[in-house]
Scaffold this active site. Structure first.
Site, PDB file in Angstrom:
ATOM      1  N   LYS A  50       1.325  -1.636   0.009  1.00  0.00           N
ATOM      2  CA  LYS A  50      -0.138   0.160   0.427  1.00  0.00           C
ATOM      3  C   LYS A  50       1.037   1.437  -0.153  1.00  0.00           C
ATOM      4  O   LYS A  50       0.293   2.239  -0.008  1.00  0.00           O
ATOM      5  CB  LYS A  50      -0.943  -0.181   1.596  1.00  0.00           C
ATOM      6  CG  LYS A  50      -1.491  -1.860   1.238  1.00  0.00           C
ATOM      7  CD  LYS A  50      -2.438  -1.270   2.295  1.00  0.00           C
ATOM      8  CE  LYS A  50      -2.675  -2.662   2.786  1.00  0.00           C
ATOM      9  NZ  LYS A  50      -3.080  -2.594   3.960  1.00  0.00           N
ATOM     10  N   GLU A 106       7.872   2.853  -6.001  1.00  0.00           N
ATOM     11  CA  GLU A 106       7.514   2.150  -5.039  1.00  0.00           C
ATOM     12  C   GLU A 106       7.963   3.283  -3.881  1.00  0.00           C
ATOM     13  O   GLU A 106       8.068   4.755  -3.738  1.00  0.00           O
ATOM     14  CB  GLU A 106       9.523   1.036  -4.653  1.00  0.00           C
ATOM     15  CG  GLU A 106       9.251  -0.330  -4.935  1.00  0.00           C
ATOM     16  CD  GLU A 106       8.639  -0.556  -3.784  1.00  0.00           C
ATOM     17  OE1 GLU A 106       7.416   0.246  -2.779  1.00  0.00           O
ATOM     18  OE2 GLU A 106       8.739  -1.677  -3.607  1.00  0.00           O
ATOM     19  N   ASP A 107       7.560   3.327  -2.831  1.00  0.00           N
ATOM     20  CA  ASP A 107       7.693   3.869  -1.770  1.00  0.00           C
ATOM     21  C   ASP A 107       8.730   4.150  -1.424  1.00  0.00           C
ATOM     22  O   ASP A 107       9.642   5.553  -1.298  1.00  0.00           O
ATOM     23  CB  ASP A 107       7.045   4.057  -0.664  1.00  0.00           C
ATOM     24  CG  ASP A 107       7.018   2.248   0.323  1.00  0.00           C
ATOM     25  OD1 ASP A 107       8.011   1.384  -0.136  1.00  0.00           O
ATOM     26  OD2 ASP A 107       6.386   1.850   1.076  1.00  0.00           O
ATOM     27  N   ASP A 110      14.911  -0.195   0.151  1.00  0.00           N
ATOM     28  CA  ASP A 110      16.333  -0.048   1.141  1.00  0.00           C
ATOM     29  C   ASP A 110      17.593  -0.834   0.946  1.00  0.00           C
ATOM     30  O   ASP A 110      17.907  -1.200   0.804  1.00  0.00           O
ATOM     31  CB  ASP A 110      15.062  -1.152   2.254  1.00  0.00           C
ATOM     32  CG  ASP A 110      16.205  -0.729   3.851  1.00  0.00           C
ATOM     33  OD1 ASP A 110      16.643   0.091   3.987  1.00  0.00           O
ATOM     34  OD2 ASP A 110      15.821  -1.911   4.705  1.00  0.00           O
ATOM     35  N   PHE A 159      14.967   4.699  10.396  1.00  0.00           N
ATOM     36  CA  PHE A 159      13.277   4.123  10.507  1.00  0.00           C
ATOM     37  C   PHE A 159      12.112   5.429  10.069  1.00  0.00           C
ATOM     38  O   PHE A 159      12.355   6.240  10.827  1.00  0.00           O
ATOM     39  CB  PHE A 159      12.429   3.376  11.116  1.00  0.00           C
ATOM     40  CG  PHE A 159      10.957   2.913  10.855  1.00  0.00           C
ATOM     41  CD1 PHE A 159      11.580   1.632   9.768  1.00  0.00           C
ATOM     42  CD2 PHE A 159       9.825   3.784  11.175  1.00  0.00           C
ATOM     43  CE1 PHE A 159       9.843   0.738   9.439  1.00  0.00           C
ATOM     44  CE2 PHE A 159       8.774   2.300  10.934  1.00  0.00           C
ATOM     45  CZ  PHE A 159       8.705   1.302  10.266  1.00  0.00           C
ATOM     46  N   ASP A 166       4.103   3.302   6.274  1.00  0.00           N
ATOM     47  CA  ASP A 166       3.793   3.036   7.862  1.00  0.00           C
ATOM     48  C   ASP A 166       4.744   2.703   9.076  1.00  0.00           C
ATOM     49  O   ASP A 166       6.014   2.190   8.284  1.00  0.00           O
ATOM     50  CB  ASP A 166       2.384   2.124   7.800  1.00  0.00           C
ATOM     51  CG  ASP A 166       3.089   0.296   7.223  1.00  0.00           C
ATOM     52  OD1 ASP A 166       3.805   0.096   6.348  1.00  0.00           O
ATOM     53  OD2 ASP A 166       2.757  -0.011   8.311  1.00  0.00           O
ATOM     54  N   ARG A 172      -0.156   6.722   7.346  1.00  0.00           N
ATOM     55  CA  ARG A 172       0.302   6.308   5.525  1.00  0.00           C
ATOM     56  C   ARG A 172       0.092   7.894   5.771  1.00  0.00           C
ATOM     57  O   ARG A 172       0.606   8.671   4.742  1.00  0.00           O
ATOM     58  CB  ARG A 172      -0.577   5.193   5.255  1.00  0.00           C
ATOM     59  CG  ARG A 172       0.460   4.020   5.337  1.00  0.00           C
ATOM     60  CD  ARG A 172      -0.672   2.759   4.475  1.00  0.00           C
ATOM     61  NE  ARG A 172      -0.575   1.623   4.850  1.00  0.00           N
ATOM     62  CZ  ARG A 172       0.880   1.530   4.875  1.00  0.00           C
ATOM     63  NH1 ARG A 172       1.339   1.797   3.822  1.00  0.00           N
ATOM     64  NH2 ARG A 172       0.816   0.161   4.791  1.00  0.00           N
TER      65      ARG A 172
END
Ligand code: 5GP
Length: 186
Positions: A50, A106-107, A110, A159, A166, A172
């Site tokens: 999401k 993509e968000d 990593d 992070f 999220d 979000r």
């Protein structure tokens, strides 16, 4: 209660990394790069649910060339009985991508393990081209090298939440990107 009294700022935030204005400006710039690269070719944006939804919709609104949009969802397995970074497609695309110019949106990239899997899975379907656009890039933690053609921001090894990202499915909908306090990361 007035809207001023209903602040969305969660207590878990250490500092804001990118404001709503900085994000909008950068997305505008990246959309212009995408217009330039794909001019004359209808482009298909493929979002990974999401996390990428907020970025994909903001990006799509700034792109001037015609775009189609499709989504897929993945599940990752990292428990003791399976190797880390095992990824499966939990919801597939609605349409084929054969002969299409596909931009995977993509968000965050990593370790790169998710993206490596997705690039392998999608490239086997015969797209005309397949490239990656990520909102955030944490290059310092990369385990596998994968090509990232478009990126909005490089981020430190912390992070982050907001703008689609999220923590336990919360945050979000923050309009900015923030670093979480370390004691909330566990
Ligand atoms: P990779 O396979 O590249 O290691 O991980 C990509 C996925 O990990 C992202 O799509 C995202 O779901 C999650 N992820 C990695 N870093 C962060 C982070 O800082 N914040 C959040 N919310 N998710 C992250």
């Amino acid at each position: 209660m007035s809207r001023e009294g209903m602040s969305k700022d969660p207590p878990a935030i250490e500092r804001i990394l990118f404001t709503e204005e900085q994000i909008a400006q950068r997305i505008h710039e990246v959309a212009a790069e995408i217009d330039e690269r794909y001019r004359g070719k209808p482009l298909k944006l493929v979002g990974v649910l999401k996390g990428s939804v907020f970025f994909l919709t903001a990006l799509a609104r700034q792109i001037q060339i015609p775009v189609k949009i499709d989504f897929l969802a993945i599940s990752t397995f990292s428990n003791k009985s399976s190797a880390p970074g095992i990824v499966r497609i939990a919801k597939d695309l609605d349409e084929p991508i054969e002969n299409e110019d596909v931009l995977l949106v993509e968000d965050i990239v990593d370790t790169g393990l998710t993206l490596r899997y997705l690039l392998q899975a999608l490239s086997s379907r015969g797209p005309n081209s397949l490239a990656v656009c990520t909102f955030l890039d944490r290059n310092s933690r990369r385990l596998v090298q994968i090509p990232v053609e478009f990126r909005c921001f490089e981020i430190p090894d912390r992070f982050v939440i907001g703008f689609g990202l999220d923590h336990n499915q919360l945050y979000r909908n923050l309009s900015y990107v923030a670093v979480m306090k370390p004691d909330k990361n566990a």
